[in-house]
Design a protein around this motif. Sequence first.
Motif, PDB file in Angstrom:
ATOM      1  N   LEU A 185       0.829  -1.196   0.000  1.00  0.00           N
ATOM      2  CA  LEU A 185       0.000   0.000   0.000  1.00  0.00           C
ATOM      3  C   LEU A 185       0.866   1.251   0.000  1.00  0.00           C
ATOM      4  CD1 LEU A 185      -2.592  -1.108   2.699  1.00  0.00           C
ATOM      5  CD2 LEU A 185      -2.894  -1.085   0.224  1.00  0.00           C
ATOM      6  N   SER A 186       0.721   2.067  -1.022  1.00  0.00           N
ATOM      7  CA  SER A 186       1.466   3.323  -1.099  1.00  0.00           C
ATOM      8  C   SER A 186       0.883   4.327  -0.125  1.00  0.00           C
ATOM      9  CB  SER A 186       1.397   3.897  -2.515  1.00  0.00           C
ATOM     10  OG  SER A 186       2.000   3.010  -3.423  1.00  0.00           O
ATOM     11  N   GLY A 187       1.769   5.073   0.514  1.00  0.00           N
ATOM     12  CA  GLY A 187       1.312   6.079   1.464  1.00  0.00           C
ATOM     13  C   GLY A 187       2.392   7.089   1.781  1.00  0.00           C
ATOM     14  N   THR A 188       2.095   7.922   2.766  1.00  0.00           N
ATOM     15  CA  THR A 188       3.009   8.968   3.208  1.00  0.00           C
ATOM     16  C   THR A 188       3.098   8.925   4.727  1.00  0.00           C
ATOM     17  OG1 THR A 188       2.302  10.350   1.361  1.00  0.00           O
ATOM     18  CG2 THR A 188       3.458  11.458   3.158  1.00  0.00           C
ATOM     19  N   VAL A 189       4.313   9.021   5.247  1.00  0.00           N
ATOM     20  CA  VAL A 189       4.496   9.041   6.692  1.00  0.00           C
ATOM     21  C   VAL A 189       3.825  10.287   7.259  1.00  0.00           C
ATOM     22  CG1 VAL A 189       6.173   9.201   8.580  1.00  0.00           C
ATOM     23  CG2 VAL A 189       6.647   7.713   6.608  1.00  0.00           C
ATOM     24  N   ALA A 190       2.961  10.075   8.257  1.00  0.00           N
ATOM     25  CA  ALA A 190       2.283  11.187   8.919  1.00  0.00           C
ATOM     26  C   ALA A 190       3.005  11.581  10.196  1.00  0.00           C
ATOM     27  CB  ALA A 190       0.837  10.813   9.238  1.00  0.00           C
ATOM     28  N   ASP A 191       3.567  10.578  10.892  1.00  0.00           N
ATOM     29  CA  ASP A 191       4.219  10.857  12.162  1.00  0.00           C
ATOM     30  C   ASP A 191       5.144   9.702  12.512  1.00  0.00           C
ATOM     31  OD1 ASP A 191       4.507  12.438  14.635  1.00  0.00           O
ATOM     32  OD2 ASP A 191       3.516  10.727  15.593  1.00  0.00           O
ATOM     33  N   VAL A 192       6.245  10.029  13.188  1.00  0.00           N
ATOM     34  CA  VAL A 192       7.188   9.017  13.675  1.00  0.00           C
ATOM     35  C   VAL A 192       7.444   9.297  15.154  1.00  0.00           C
ATOM     36  CG1 VAL A 192       9.480   8.007  13.457  1.00  0.00           C
ATOM     37  CG2 VAL A 192       8.315   8.866  11.416  1.00  0.00           C
ATOM     38  N   ALA A 193       7.196   8.304  15.996  1.00  0.00           N
ATOM     39  CA  ALA A 193       7.508   8.394  17.425  1.00  0.00           C
ATOM     40  C   ALA A 193       8.571   7.343  17.705  1.00  0.00           C
ATOM     41  CB  ALA A 193       6.262   8.145  18.266  1.00  0.00           C
ATOM     42  N   THR A 194       9.794   7.806  17.942  1.00  0.00           N
ATOM     43  CA  THR A 194      10.925   6.894  18.091  1.00  0.00           C
ATOM     44  C   THR A 194      11.379   6.820  19.537  1.00  0.00           C
ATOM     45  OG1 THR A 194      11.638   7.473  15.866  1.00  0.00           O
ATOM     46  CG2 THR A 194      13.231   6.340  17.240  1.00  0.00           C
ATOM     47  N   GLY A 195      11.547   5.589  20.023  1.00  0.00           N
ATOM     48  CA  GLY A 195      12.113   5.344  21.344  1.00  0.00           C
ATOM     49  C   GLY A 195      13.521   4.807  21.180  1.00  0.00           C
ATOM     50  N   PRO A 196      14.124   4.343  22.259  1.00  0.00           N
ATOM     51  CA  PRO A 196      15.498   3.842  22.182  1.00  0.00           C
ATOM     52  C   PRO A 196      15.653   2.611  21.271  1.00  0.00           C
ATOM     53  CG  PRO A 196      14.792   4.074  24.473  1.00  0.00           C
ATOM     54  CD  PRO A 196      13.613   4.359  23.611  1.00  0.00           C
ATOM     55  N   ALA A 197      14.632   1.746  21.244  1.00  0.00           N
ATOM     56  CA  ALA A 197      14.736   0.520  20.460  1.00  0.00           C
ATOM     57  C   ALA A 197      13.707   0.434  19.339  1.00  0.00           C
ATOM     58  CB  ALA A 197      14.586  -0.704  21.373  1.00  0.00           C
ATOM     59  N   MET A 198      12.488   0.869  19.608  1.00  0.00           N
ATOM     60  CA  MET A 198      11.387   0.710  18.665  1.00  0.00           C
ATOM     61  C   MET A 198      10.797   2.061  18.285  1.00  0.00           C
ATOM     62  SD  MET A 198      11.158  -2.531  18.079  1.00  0.00           S
ATOM     63  CE  MET A 198       9.588  -2.620  17.222  1.00  0.00           C
ATOM     64  N   ALA A 199      10.039   2.031  17.186  1.00  0.00           N
ATOM     65  CA  ALA A 199       9.363   3.233  16.713  1.00  0.00           C
ATOM     66  C   ALA A 199       7.951   2.887  16.270  1.00  0.00           C
ATOM     67  CB  ALA A 199      10.136   3.864  15.555  1.00  0.00           C
ATOM     68  N   SER A 200       7.081   3.868  16.366  1.00  0.00           N
ATOM     69  CA  SER A 200       5.722   3.759  15.855  1.00  0.00           C
ATOM     70  C   SER A 200       5.619   4.755  14.704  1.00  0.00           C
ATOM     71  CB  SER A 200       4.727   4.101  16.963  1.00  0.00           C
ATOM     72  OG  SER A 200       3.413   4.082  16.463  1.00  0.00           O
ATOM     73  N   GLN A 257      15.870   5.109  11.089  1.00  0.00           N
ATOM     74  CA  GLN A 257      17.078   5.868  10.739  1.00  0.00           C
ATOM     75  C   GLN A 257      17.631   5.421   9.384  1.00  0.00           C
ATOM     76  OE1 GLN A 257      20.256   5.676  13.601  1.00  0.00           O
ATOM     77  NE2 GLN A 257      21.412   7.304  12.592  1.00  0.00           N
ATOM     78  N   ALA A 258      17.738   4.111   9.180  1.00  0.00           N
ATOM     79  CA  ALA A 258      18.312   3.583   7.935  1.00  0.00           C
ATOM     80  C   ALA A 258      17.486   3.984   6.710  1.00  0.00           C
ATOM     81  CB  ALA A 258      18.438   2.064   8.015  1.00  0.00           C
ATOM     82  N   LEU A 259      16.160   4.033   6.876  1.00  0.00           N
ATOM     83  CA  LEU A 259      15.281   4.391   5.765  1.00  0.00           C
ATOM     84  C   LEU A 259      15.079   5.900   5.649  1.00  0.00           C
ATOM     85  CD1 LEU A 259      12.546   1.624   6.189  1.00  0.00           C
ATOM     86  CD2 LEU A 259      14.394   1.680   4.496  1.00  0.00           C
ATOM     87  N   GLY A 260      15.540   6.647   6.630  1.00  0.00           N
ATOM     88  CA  GLY A 260      15.380   8.099   6.605  1.00  0.00           C
ATOM     89  C   GLY A 260      13.937   8.529   6.720  1.00  0.00           C
ATOM     90  N   LEU A 261      13.154   7.827   7.540  1.00  0.00           N
ATOM     91  CA  LEU A 261      11.727   8.110   7.631  1.00  0.00           C
ATOM     92  C   LEU A 261      11.454   9.344   8.490  1.00  0.00           C
ATOM     93  CD1 LEU A 261      10.282   4.513   8.106  1.00  0.00           C
ATOM     94  CD2 LEU A 261      10.594   5.810   5.990  1.00  0.00           C
ATOM     95  N   ALA A 262      10.595  10.199   7.980  1.00  0.00           N
ATOM     96  CA  ALA A 262      10.153  11.400   8.684  1.00  0.00           C
ATOM     97  C   ALA A 262       8.791  11.775   8.110  1.00  0.00           C
ATOM     98  CB  ALA A 262      11.146  12.540   8.476  1.00  0.00           C
ATOM     99  N   ALA A 263       8.080  12.633   8.796  1.00  0.00           N
ATOM    100  CA  ALA A 263       6.788  13.097   8.286  1.00  0.00           C
ATOM    101  C   ALA A 263       6.960  13.608   6.860  1.00  0.00           C
ATOM    102  CB  ALA A 263       6.226  14.189   9.185  1.00  0.00           C
ATOM    103  N   GLY A 264       6.089  13.151   5.968  1.00  0.00           N
ATOM    104  CA  GLY A 264       6.142  13.543   4.570  1.00  0.00           C
ATOM    105  C   GLY A 264       6.860  12.555   3.673  1.00  0.00           C
ATOM    106  N   SER A 265       7.583  11.588   4.263  1.00  0.00           N
ATOM    107  CA  SER A 265       8.303  10.590   3.453  1.00  0.00           C
ATOM    108  C   SER A 265       7.325   9.663   2.738  1.00  0.00           C
ATOM    109  CB  SER A 265       9.209   9.718   4.331  1.00  0.00           C
ATOM    110  OG  SER A 265      10.180  10.459   5.001  1.00  0.00           O
ATOM    111  N   PRO A 266       7.535   9.421   1.440  1.00  0.00           N
ATOM    112  CA  PRO A 266       6.713   8.423   0.756  1.00  0.00           C
ATOM    113  C   PRO A 266       7.179   7.029   1.167  1.00  0.00           C
ATOM    114  CG  PRO A 266       8.330   9.329  -0.759  1.00  0.00           C
ATOM    115  CD  PRO A 266       8.476  10.075   0.534  1.00  0.00           C
TER     116      PRO A 266
END
Length: 139
Positions: free
Chosen positions: A80-95, A115-124
């Motif tokens: 499913l194609s989409g866009t990152v709306a939000d990233v909440a990152t902890g020490p080990a895991m992220a939502s 981090q490796a994928l460079g995910l941030a709000a707005g990322s496809p």
Amino acid sequence: MSLSIRNQIAGTVTAVTTGEAMAAVKVRLEGGQDIVAAITADAVKDLGIASGTAVTALVKATEVALATGPVEGISIRNQLSGTVADVATGPAMASVKVDVDGGGLTAAITADAVQALGLAAGSPVVALIKATEISLATA
């Protein structure tokens, strides 16, 4: 009934292919993207699932993988194609919350993957979900 499964996307069944024990149920999500759920033939019968049935696709956040583009040469057909709306990152895991046409998904992935994928709000992104990890609910 309340569920702990955060990913709940409405859609309509467009096809059901039933085998001896399992069935492949194709669902058109409200935004127009298609997914396939592999569920038991008994579930199809018990829930009265047929072409035209309104369903809700349910997926645990831990069963959603993310890629930065479509993936070829893989058995996972639900992309499913989409866009990152939000990233909440902890020490080990992220939502990671992803807007897809017709709804939103949450992916629980490692902080290293964000981090490796460079995910941030707005990322496809492309959300990858195995058909066997999608459950279907009817009203």
